[in-house]
Write a protein that holds these residues in place. Structure first.
Motif, PDB file in Angstrom:
ATOM      1  N   ASP A   1       0.847  -1.090   0.069  1.00  0.00           N
ATOM      2  CA  ASP A   1      -0.062   0.011  -0.038  1.00  0.00           C
ATOM      3  C   ASP A   1       0.722   1.268  -0.054  1.00  0.00           C
ATOM      4  O   ASP A   1       0.415   2.200   0.493  1.00  0.00           O
ATOM      5  CB  ASP A   1      -0.973   0.049   1.256  1.00  0.00           C
ATOM      6  N   SER A   2       2.067   1.395  -0.620  1.00  0.00           N
ATOM      7  CA  SER A   2       2.771   2.350  -0.693  1.00  0.00           C
ATOM      8  C   SER A   2       2.509   3.184  -1.890  1.00  0.00           C
ATOM      9  O   SER A   2       1.863   2.349  -2.822  1.00  0.00           O
ATOM     10  CB  SER A   2       4.337   1.978  -0.982  1.00  0.00           C
ATOM     11  N   GLU A   3       2.663   4.496  -2.031  1.00  0.00           N
ATOM     12  CA  GLU A   3       2.108   5.213  -3.369  1.00  0.00           C
ATOM     13  C   GLU A   3       2.923   4.672  -4.407  1.00  0.00           C
ATOM     14  O   GLU A   3       2.246   4.477  -5.505  1.00  0.00           O
ATOM     15  CB  GLU A   3       2.845   6.760  -2.995  1.00  0.00           C
ATOM     16  N   ALA A   4       4.292   4.138  -4.542  1.00  0.00           N
ATOM     17  CA  ALA A   4       5.097   3.751  -5.554  1.00  0.00           C
ATOM     18  C   ALA A   4       4.224   2.460  -6.195  1.00  0.00           C
ATOM     19  O   ALA A   4       3.977   2.220  -7.005  1.00  0.00           O
ATOM     20  CB  ALA A   4       6.547   3.605  -5.327  1.00  0.00           C
ATOM     21  N   GLU A   5       3.852   1.449  -5.023  1.00  0.00           N
ATOM     22  CA  GLU A   5       3.308   0.348  -5.600  1.00  0.00           C
ATOM     23  C   GLU A   5       1.961   0.511  -6.239  1.00  0.00           C
ATOM     24  O   GLU A   5       1.452  -0.334  -7.082  1.00  0.00           O
ATOM     25  CB  GLU A   5       3.177  -0.667  -4.342  1.00  0.00           C
ATOM     26  N   TYR A   6       1.319   1.305  -5.739  1.00  0.00           N
ATOM     27  CA  TYR A   6      -0.131   1.487  -6.128  1.00  0.00           C
ATOM     28  C   TYR A   6      -0.001   2.183  -7.458  1.00  0.00           C
ATOM     29  O   TYR A   6      -0.914   1.613  -8.378  1.00  0.00           O
ATOM     30  CB  TYR A   6      -0.874   2.873  -5.074  1.00  0.00           C
ATOM     31  N   GLU A   7       0.790   2.962  -7.894  1.00  0.00           N
ATOM     32  CA  GLU A   7       1.156   3.493  -9.186  1.00  0.00           C
ATOM     33  C   GLU A   7       1.596   2.294  -9.958  1.00  0.00           C
ATOM     34  O   GLU A   7       1.032   2.095 -11.351  1.00  0.00           O
ATOM     35  CB  GLU A   7       2.056   4.423  -9.361  1.00  0.00           C
TER      36      GLU A   7
ATOM     37  N   GLU B   1       5.164   6.909   3.155  1.00  0.00           N
ATOM     38  CA  GLU B   1       3.872   7.267   3.214  1.00  0.00           C
ATOM     39  C   GLU B   1       3.116   5.901   2.843  1.00  0.00           C
ATOM     40  O   GLU B   1       3.429   5.252   1.792  1.00  0.00           O
ATOM     41  CB  GLU B   1       3.313   8.218   2.335  1.00  0.00           C
ATOM     42  N   ILE B   2       1.982   5.533   3.629  1.00  0.00           N
ATOM     43  CA  ILE B   2       1.112   4.355   3.137  1.00  0.00           C
ATOM     44  C   ILE B   2      -0.301   4.778   2.996  1.00  0.00           C
ATOM     45  O   ILE B   2      -0.642   5.738   3.679  1.00  0.00           O
ATOM     46  CB  ILE B   2       1.415   3.133   4.076  1.00  0.00           C
ATOM     47  N   LEU B   3      -1.132   4.100   2.007  1.00  0.00           N
ATOM     48  CA  LEU B   3      -2.448   4.461   1.844  1.00  0.00           C
ATOM     49  C   LEU B   3      -3.507   3.559   2.940  1.00  0.00           C
ATOM     50  O   LEU B   3      -4.408   4.038   3.082  1.00  0.00           O
ATOM     51  CB  LEU B   3      -2.767   4.020   0.307  1.00  0.00           C
TER      52      LEU B   3
ATOM     53  N   LEU C   1      -6.130   1.158  -0.500  1.00  0.00           N
ATOM     54  CA  LEU C   1      -5.508   0.733  -1.819  1.00  0.00           C
ATOM     55  C   LEU C   1      -6.538   0.004  -2.395  1.00  0.00           C
ATOM     56  O   LEU C   1      -7.061   0.109  -3.666  1.00  0.00           O
ATOM     57  CB  LEU C   1      -4.585  -0.238  -1.381  1.00  0.00           C
TER      58      LEU C   1
END
Ligand code: SF4
Length: 430
Positions: free
Chosen positions: A344-350, A387-389, A394
């Motif tokens: 649920d990190s920003e980079a993984e989400y993208e 930062e985590i979502l 997510l």
């Protein structure tokens, strides 16, 4: 809010009513939103974590502090549920590496255990209440008697079903739903948390032994055709936890699929795979493969390759395998190892949004990652998480952007792939 749990190191677990339980994501501890707690589902277990002190919120001061009364405790949540936070603890210097299970946060409230989790899958195929040991034993004997010379049936019944208690092998013994077909003694990846092979130098062991022989197409076809013909919601699945990579056996699998489809067009033929060989996937789709599930710990190349440590393939190959299945009109899923703080990190989400778009993915199976969190992050070199979502947010964001994308935990039967995906499953059938 649930109270923190601790153990006396002898298997006895107590609540500490001076501390509220919190969760972990990456290397940090977080309060858990009240609406994310659910009762620990049937089939769940509690683990004491040696050499680790639980972190909680003081009920009076609201400060986070350690529980000094005993070892930390975590929950193993049963299949069909996805954990939203890991257990929060501080690890002592000489603490042993934890075995290959998932370690979800857990707390005590109203005389019950609670976990931050969500039921992500309606399918009841691995419901604890659905397994009757007596019927499994007689089903096992029936199959062993019926296929006396079949090495694979012997492996599935004696090892997988009766020794490892594998839910898929137990369903096969009961003549229902998804039937496992392990085929490959070898693998072209070196996953840090491999459940079928752990190098000598590691202190943890694999949860099952890897298959030691290469089954023939005849052995595979002999029991899979009757299963497809007679089982409710039938699926036969190549790629199991007790083997290496099935695509290394693609010629045998291709011959099996061609022979199976000469006898019946019922059910779904699926492959669970690391997706390393898109050309082999293309050949299997041409033979009649219906669905693919590609396992991954991340949609980001550097995190994937740091964990899978692939031999002669790379992240781009697994993406290509997903595209190939869709090109042939088949069903594609990812077996997505959920790790709060990374998933649920920003980079993984993208990266996940990009993967779904690029591959026209049908389904995400949100699986709990069975691995020691410190050991995992240490091994893949993640020293801090930003930062985590939140895993729930997510999921909500992905579902909103991709409304046709299915969420679950298991490979769907043809009745769901071709028919009404949301049809109601009856109660746990015997
Ligand atoms: S792909 Fe599967 S069998 Fe191969 S190393 Fe990874 S977990 Fe083990």
């Amino acid at each position: 809010m649930p109270f923190l749990l601790y153990s006396d190191g002898e298997g006895n677990i107590f609540e500490d009513d001076t501390l509220y339980a919190v969760g972990r994501a990456g290397w940090d501890a977080f309060p858990i939103p009240q609406n994310q707690w659910i009762e620990l589902p049937d089939g769940g277990n509690l683990y004491e974590l040696p050499g680790r002190r639980g972190i909680g919120v003081d009920v009076h001061t609201g400060e986070m502090r350690l529980c000094e009364k005993g070892w930390a405790v975590a929950a193993f949540i049963p299949p069909a549920h996805t954990g939203l936070f890991l257990a929060a603890y501080e690890t002592m210097l000489d603490a042993p590496t934890l075995p290959l299970f998932c370690y979800t946060a857990v707390g005590w409230m109203n005389n019950k255990n609670y976990v931050p989790a969500v039921r992500i899958e309606k399918d009841i195929r691995q419901e604890a209440a659905g397994y009757n040991d007596k019927k499994i034993e007689s089903g096992t004997q029936y199959l062993l008697n019926n296929y006396p010379n079949n090495r694979l049936v012997k492996h599935l019944m004696e090892k997988c079903c009766m020794t490892y208690h594998c839910p898929a092998a137990r369903n096969f013994s009961l003549g229902r739903w998804e039937c496992p077909i392990p085929t490959s003694p070898a693998c072209n990846a070196n996953c840090i948390g491999c459940i079928s092979f752990q190098p000598e130098e590691e202190t943890i062991v694999s949860t099952q032994d890897r298959l030691t022989f290469k089954p023939s197409a005849e052995e595979i076809v002999e029991f899979t055709v009757p299963h497809l013909l007679n089982a409710p919601f039938p699926i036969v699945s190549f790629g199991q936890g007790c083997e290496g990579e099935p695509l290394l056996m693609w010629e045998t699998i291709q011959a099996s699929i061609i022979e199976i489809r000469k006898h019946t067009h019922k059910g779904s033929i699926n492959i669970n795979t690391n997706g390393s060989k898109p050309a082999a996937v293309d050949a299997l789709c041409r033979a009649g493969l219906n669905s693919i599930r590609v396992s991954t710990n991340s949609a980001q190349k550097h995190i994937y390759e740091a964990y899978y440590r692939p031999n002669n393939y790379q992240f781009e190959d697994i993406v290509e395998s997903l595209k190939v299945m869709r090109k042939h009109g088949g069903w594609s899923s990812i077996n997505y190892f959920v790790f709060p703080g990374i998933t649920d990190s920003e980079a993984e989400y993208e990266a996940l949004r990009k993967l779904i778009r690029e591959t026209a993915l049908n389904m995400i199976q949100w699986r709990n990652f069975n691995i020691d969190p410190d050991w995992y992050m240490g091994k893949i070199g993640i020293n801090e998480t930003g930062e985590i979502l939140g895993v729930q947010q997510l999921m909500d964001l992905i579902q909103e952007e991709f409304p046709d994308l299915k969420f679950g935990y298991f490979n769907p039967p043809m009745e769901r792939i071709k028919g009404d995906y949301n049809f109601q499953f009856a109660g746990a059938a015997q």
